[in-house]
Write an enzyme that holds these catalytic residues in place. Structure first.
Site, PDB file in Angstrom:
ATOM      1  N   THR A 182       0.810  -1.228   0.000  1.00 61.98           N
ATOM      2  CA  THR A 182       0.000   0.000   0.000  1.00 61.98           C
ATOM      3  C   THR A 182       0.842   1.277   0.000  1.00 61.98           C
ATOM      4  O   THR A 182       0.338   2.347  -0.329  1.00 61.98           O
ATOM      5  CB  THR A 182      -0.947   0.025   1.221  1.00 61.98           C
ATOM      6  OG1 THR A 182      -0.156  -0.129   2.411  1.00 61.98           O
ATOM      7  CG2 THR A 182      -1.978  -1.085   1.136  1.00 61.98           C
TER       8      THR A 182
ATOM      9  N   SER B 232       4.128   3.873  -1.102  1.00 62.19           N
ATOM     10  CA  SER B 232       4.420   4.412  -2.433  1.00 62.19           C
ATOM     11  C   SER B 232       5.364   3.505  -3.213  1.00 62.19           C
ATOM     12  O   SER B 232       5.211   3.353  -4.422  1.00 62.19           O
ATOM     13  CB  SER B 232       4.974   5.841  -2.331  1.00 62.19           C
ATOM     14  OG  SER B 232       6.175   5.855  -1.619  1.00 62.19           O
TER      15      SER B 232
ATOM     16  N   SER C 173      -4.287  -3.113   7.080  1.00 65.25           N
ATOM     17  CA  SER C 173      -4.825  -3.255   5.722  1.00 65.25           C
ATOM     18  C   SER C 173      -5.288  -4.672   5.421  1.00 65.25           C
ATOM     19  O   SER C 173      -6.173  -4.880   4.587  1.00 65.25           O
ATOM     20  CB  SER C 173      -3.757  -2.845   4.694  1.00 65.25           C
ATOM     21  OG  SER C 173      -3.402  -1.502   4.880  1.00 65.25           O
TER      22      SER C 173
ATOM     23  N   ARG D 284      20.775  -4.897   4.466  1.00 62.48           N
ATOM     24  CA  ARG D 284      21.791  -4.546   3.464  1.00 62.48           C
ATOM     25  C   ARG D 284      23.211  -4.890   3.888  1.00 62.48           C
ATOM     26  O   ARG D 284      24.048  -5.184   3.044  1.00 62.48           O
ATOM     27  CB  ARG D 284      21.709  -3.051   3.139  1.00 62.48           C
ATOM     28  CG  ARG D 284      20.521  -2.711   2.251  1.00 62.48           C
ATOM     29  CD  ARG D 284      20.471  -1.231   1.943  1.00 62.48           C
ATOM     30  NE  ARG D 284      19.213  -0.910   1.246  1.00 62.48           N
ATOM     31  CZ  ARG D 284      18.666   0.306   1.208  1.00 62.48           C
ATOM     32  NH1 ARG D 284      19.270   1.325   1.815  1.00 62.48           N
ATOM     33  NH2 ARG D 284      17.545   0.498   0.561  1.00 62.48           N
TER      34      ARG D 284
ATOM     35  N   CYS E 137      18.321   4.562  -2.845  1.00 61.42           N
ATOM     36  CA  CYS E 137      18.084   5.197  -4.149  1.00 61.42           C
ATOM     37  C   CYS E 137      19.209   6.153  -4.564  1.00 61.42           C
ATOM     38  O   CYS E 137      19.566   6.224  -5.734  1.00 61.42           O
ATOM     39  CB  CYS E 137      16.751   5.949  -4.134  1.00 61.42           C
ATOM     40  SG  CYS E 137      16.563   7.131  -2.799  1.00 61.42           S
TER      41      CYS E 137
ATOM     42  N   GLN F  21      17.791  15.744  -4.042  1.00 59.60           N
ATOM     43  CA  GLN F  21      16.921  14.580  -4.144  1.00 59.60           C
ATOM     44  C   GLN F  21      15.449  14.947  -4.221  1.00 59.60           C
ATOM     45  O   GLN F  21      14.991  15.919  -3.617  1.00 59.60           O
ATOM     46  CB  GLN F  21      17.187  13.662  -2.949  1.00 59.60           C
ATOM     47  CG  GLN F  21      18.634  13.163  -2.939  1.00 59.60           C
ATOM     48  CD  GLN F  21      18.946  12.160  -1.838  1.00 59.60           C
ATOM     49  OE1 GLN F  21      20.014  12.228  -1.239  1.00 59.60           O
ATOM     50  NE2 GLN F  21      18.054  11.225  -1.575  1.00 59.60           N
TER      51      GLN F  21
ATOM     52  N   GLY G 215      11.256  10.325  -2.897  1.00 55.04           N
ATOM     53  CA  GLY G 215      12.125   9.474  -2.099  1.00 55.04           C
ATOM     54  C   GLY G 215      11.689   9.364  -0.654  1.00 55.04           C
ATOM     55  O   GLY G 215      12.092   8.448   0.063  1.00 55.04           O
TER      56      GLY G 215
ATOM     57  N   GLU H  95      20.628   9.431   5.268  1.00 58.19           N
ATOM     58  CA  GLU H  95      20.975   9.273   3.849  1.00 58.19           C
ATOM     59  C   GLU H  95      22.489   9.369   3.606  1.00 58.19           C
ATOM     60  O   GLU H  95      23.055   8.625   2.797  1.00 58.19           O
ATOM     61  CB  GLU H  95      20.262  10.368   3.048  1.00 58.19           C
ATOM     62  CG  GLU H  95      20.184  10.111   1.570  1.00 58.19           C
ATOM     63  CD  GLU H  95      19.044   9.166   1.199  1.00 58.19           C
ATOM     64  OE1 GLU H  95      18.347   8.672   2.106  1.00 58.19           O
ATOM     65  OE2 GLU H  95      18.874   8.909   0.007  1.00 58.19           O
TER      66      GLU H  95
ATOM     67  N   LYS I 134      24.342   6.215   4.478  1.00 52.24           N
ATOM     68  CA  LYS I 134      24.128   5.161   3.479  1.00 52.24           C
ATOM     69  C   LYS I 134      25.039   5.362   2.272  1.00 52.24           C
ATOM     70  O   LYS I 134      25.650   4.419   1.773  1.00 52.24           O
ATOM     71  CB  LYS I 134      22.667   5.148   3.017  1.00 52.24           C
ATOM     72  CG  LYS I 134      21.669   4.681   4.069  1.00 52.24           C
ATOM     73  CD  LYS I 134      20.235   4.783   3.511  1.00 52.24           C
ATOM     74  CE  LYS I 134      19.204   4.734   4.618  1.00 52.24           C
ATOM     75  NZ  LYS I 134      17.861   5.124   4.155  1.00 52.24           N
TER      76      LYS I 134
ATOM     77  N   HIS J 296      16.847  11.937  -8.732  1.00 51.44           N
ATOM     78  CA  HIS J 296      17.899  12.483  -7.874  1.00 51.44           C
ATOM     79  C   HIS J 296      19.057  12.985  -8.745  1.00 51.44           C
ATOM     80  O   HIS J 296      19.573  12.250  -9.586  1.00 51.44           O
ATOM     81  CB  HIS J 296      18.431  11.406  -6.927  1.00 51.44           C
ATOM     82  CG  HIS J 296      17.465  10.986  -5.869  1.00 51.44           C
ATOM     83  ND1 HIS J 296      16.261  11.618  -5.633  1.00 51.44           N
ATOM     84  CD2 HIS J 296      17.546   9.981  -4.937  1.00 51.44           C
ATOM     85  CE1 HIS J 296      15.649  11.028  -4.613  1.00 51.44           C
ATOM     86  NE2 HIS J 296      16.391  10.036  -4.188  1.00 51.44           N
TER      87      HIS J 296
END
Lengths: 347, 347, 347, 347
Positions: free
Chosen positions: B12, B14, B40, B109, B144, B171, B175, B197, B200, B237
């Protein structure tokens, strides 16, 4: 005190309009003449201009007849918002004829005898005008994106010695004048290029932070790399700055340097001088153009996000109002300093 | 060929919606299940979602009943768009139970046995999944803002050896998900901070560009500094990148490296693979998010403004679509590669 | 003159913040207390608020401890920026206990004994508070989109008699509060719907332009149709208005009515009163939110494009600042009027 | 089938570019020539144009030499994106010389023998070209803001008879061409004026909805009032429409009329025809330009918010893509219809 008459050159453009807006209630200066290109000369100012400022154009200025940019001007003090395509010659001619030209144009910035002036940073360069072989003189204001950065660098360079500076800018659309950038190009977009801007940011700071000695400026020397981008912001240039120092400061040392920074124009309480040149904001999300650009009437520089850097020593974010601090307001502050220091003679 | 059933986790949100949009007409995969939080689960998808994609939600998907994100799912291949607050455990549980989880979440990750995968860059890391002690496995997609940059760095690192990378990003708002950033915060503004960010971008590239040896990834080691900004752009971006190399290339060497770069996914002509991973644009004003983000269906990376740098060796601008290449699209490409290379067994 | 202590209810929201910003240097009122929901009560204001105003939050206010919205408040005058979900009961309770509540919330707008007040339009409705059966009273400010329109209609209704009004609005995002509208929904977009807004615009004007008689308001009666849209503008609602009159005026008649319009609050020179309620701009392209919203500190209404209409008699464009004139500023002006007219007793 | 050669006149402007983009893979037409002003003629197209489309300019078109807009063109079918300052004469000259000119310019829209064509609405007007005293002919496409509205009005007028229409538009910046509107004028702003636009919307529908009889068009007659605004949206005009009917329909009657509306171009399945001319969206917040403008490749009209009105009978919101449906795409659809109906002879 009777106000001093001044003229605005290039009065119909966006920087010219900003001069007129900022000088509207100036305690020392009064706009006595507006001058522009031949196309506009002879018309009433209100008919020649496409007024885009938020404040209303006064009837007094609106009804002035636009004059040509030449020695027919009565006012000896001229604020130049001329386009670079014509500023060089006009400004030289006026200086020769005894006018005091404080210019926002780029043409004479690197003339050997012309100060490239940010009052908080290098006011001692004013004396360079004495080497000019004119009855009057020319003083220039740096590029809008240079000014914010150099104001933030000044206290750091004084205390810790700068070895290298890296900067990436996100610049407002007003920096391109009017009509400037098409809405088709910038709405919901980024344009990663501004013609000539990177070269200015990589060269101007070295003269501004240089030393006046033996009747000339000895540039400072450290390496600068600049990358300039246009973003959909109306006013306010945001700059990501990284610095390498000779004498390694702590984070607190830098914060102290920012916070304690003050200058002659603050001591003199000049009308356009910000209370403090630099405001540091501790919140991660600050500074932001929409929130901080108008600090101290748009004349202060906002800094935030100071943190250690993996490649340089520190990085931080600088924000300044590009058409006030970075253009018309900065130029007016130079004139106030000149006045206070007696450079205008007995005008 | 019969299509392979897949499930979308976190359907649900984005990114979940973007998975559904991109998989709508996929030649190999068919969405058989949509799963989301308990809030949901049990509802029809069209009633549980605030659909914000430009394309219409199909009736087939809209009428699916949302399932919980657990082992009641029938589809063995799960695309995870789960929020980091819940993704860690759910993905582990599913992998243990034999599911193949290809995840856009950050949680796993840096697990030693989990590939951090950009198919064009490190597809040989796929074998790392064999070290996972689960019946199924987890593979992760990088952040991203990392993906575009690392795709541009890959051919340069291979040929010239990277010593240091500096990056400043601008960006897009997408995002941050939905509702994400308040319009009050970003319209006509820049926010010079994106939580987590920068860390990362400073860490992920070292694993991605590392080497699979002795059953694990040996990270590469060069220094990275990242500064991340949010700008009022919808998708795409833009990143200002500076690089220092071990073996100094000429500008033409670099252009050649960009232009000749290709990879296994191009050779295999995978459905979501861009024709070329990198497109270089010679015009000063390019790349721009509004113009180039959709190149090769949003899966290609656009590069421009390559030039010498005063502090590093070269600088250039990278642009990539953050929700396609940088999220859902990149994850689907991983799944296509896994399928083609036989990692899904006899599904 | 000693300043009068006031409290701001709902002080942490965006309208509450605007009250605090506008009252910062008020010549008559001084914020003595800030009150908000239980979630915030007990915290320092600066810790409870996500301050989004452009001006800085003062230390004095920032260090205040947030109080609950109840009768523990010492200040008898309360500016209410409460959310409609709680305003109804809290305001009633305070009024009963003797507080003077001037509210921006919609809850009591249509109570029979509560004035719906635009000082320039219906200040004679103030006496309606005498019919309230409380020790104190409640007065309400209309909806932001109503205020600008009704101020422009008032002089026309007085002189020419209105028979019908049609209005289509283009409203700023700040009207939705904070975080309000997601940037994903409004950047480069129009949303042709604002919940409840059209009904407000179709009903409020009839009470505001009504007559106080026999201890109650007799509504005026003409038909109104409203269509409300959200556009990517930060502040300032733009409204396309069409009017049909009983007594047909010439264009000059209408211009004269706009230009000569003034009211009790102008005569009293109340601190927040605009010099003129309405400014008419003859240029086709005016008014515009970015240029005119701050006229007379955001308290004036800008009008332009008056022209004959094919379906009604005339059409024109109205622009007003939605969070100043349309919310906090309008409410403060009501309080100034109450003070000047002696409604606060011997506070 | 061999494709038919066509020329694009005014090929370097934004509408000209859109023609080139939309015709890139057209199944019937092939751009054989690009023509523009003398300033561009003789240059390679790629050197003459500032390409602002999102798709890349093909090498084939980019390397074409720009021709003058005169009878030296070989292609008999000309799509005209000429500026109104020159279109009138050029188009007449070409028609006289035997060319078939399908024009997006306003100049000939009200010529008695020139159809003002929306294929879904008045394709039976095509025969009007037979009254033209030229070897070729001219057909015109209406103004972008007219097209969306009239497509929505057509089925209602057919079934219920329209008595009056009121419309207020919020129009995208792309409607002003390139560079068009300065970003300084529209970013975070509304401009309540578009030169000439309101007159077009108040007159064009009457001809389009008129009847071809006795060799000429008898206009329909109902009153229209239009107010046109520019908003910071890239593509897509949003229009608030109110309608009064002769025969009063229920809401369901209108929804049925919208949903069942179809036309000859749908029956013929012309390449550019939308599957349905009108899509109705039941969600209150729809239609929106960012979400719906590209429906059916930008050729469909989106409608929503149908509701009773206090002043007219009903009101609703119409959304259409102004440079596709409202300009180049609509014009191409006319050409497809002409081809299919044999109006191009044996080309």
């Amino acid at each position: 005190m009777k106000k001093i008459n001044v003229a605005v050159l290039g009065a119909t453009g966006s920087v010219g309009q900003k001069f007129i807006e900022l000088l509207a209630d100036h305690p020392w200066f009064e706009i006595a003449e507006v001058a522009a290109s031949e196309r506009s000369a002879g018309k009433k100012y209100k008919d020649a201009v496409n007024w885009i400022m938020q404040s209303s154009l006064s009837d007094r200025i609106g009804n002035m007849v636009v004059k040509p940019c030449d020695t027919s001007l009565d006012s000896k003090i001229c604020f130049s918002a001329l386009d670079a395509s014509v500023a060089g010659e006009i400004e030289s001619d006026l200086a020769k004829a005894g006018y005091y030209v404080i210019s926002n144009a780029r043409n004479h910035r690197f003339d050997e005898d012309v100060p490239l002036m940010i009052p908080e940073v290098n006011y001692e360069h004013l004396d360079l005008v004495k080497t000019q072989k004119s009855k009057g003189f020319i003083i220039t204001n740096p590029n809008c994106s240079t000014i914010g950065m150099v104001m933030a660098l000044k206290p750091l360079n004084d205390k810790f010695g700068i070895e290298a500076v890296n900067v990436v800018t996100m610049q407002a659309i007003s920096g391109a004048g009017y009509p400037g950038i098409s809405s088709m190009d910038i709405l919901e977009n980024v344009v990663p290029f501004i013609g000539g801007e990177e070269a200015k940011m990589e060269s101007e700071p070295l003269k501004i932070l240089g030393k006046l000695e033996n009747g000339g400026i000895t540039n400072t020397h450290f390496k600068i790399s600049a990358q300039c981008n246009r973003v959909p912001v109306i006013d306010g240039h945001t700059e990501c700055v990284q610095v390498k120092f000779k004498n390694k400061p702590s984070k607190d040392d830098i914060l102290k340097a920012f916070n304690e920074f003050t200058s002659e124009v603050q001591r003199l309480k000049l009308p356009s001088a910000p209370a403090k040149p630099i405001y540091y904001f501790a919140e991660d999300k600050f500074p932001q153009p929409k929130i901080h650009r108008n600090l101290d009437k748009g004349m202060a520089v906002s800094v935030g996000r100071l943190r250690k850097d993996n490649l340089f020593d520190y990085k931080f974010v600088v924000l300044s109002h590009n058409t006030v601090r970075g253009a018309a307001g900065g130029t007016i502050l130079i004139a106030e300093l000149l006045k206070e220091k007696g450079y205008f003679g007995n005008i």
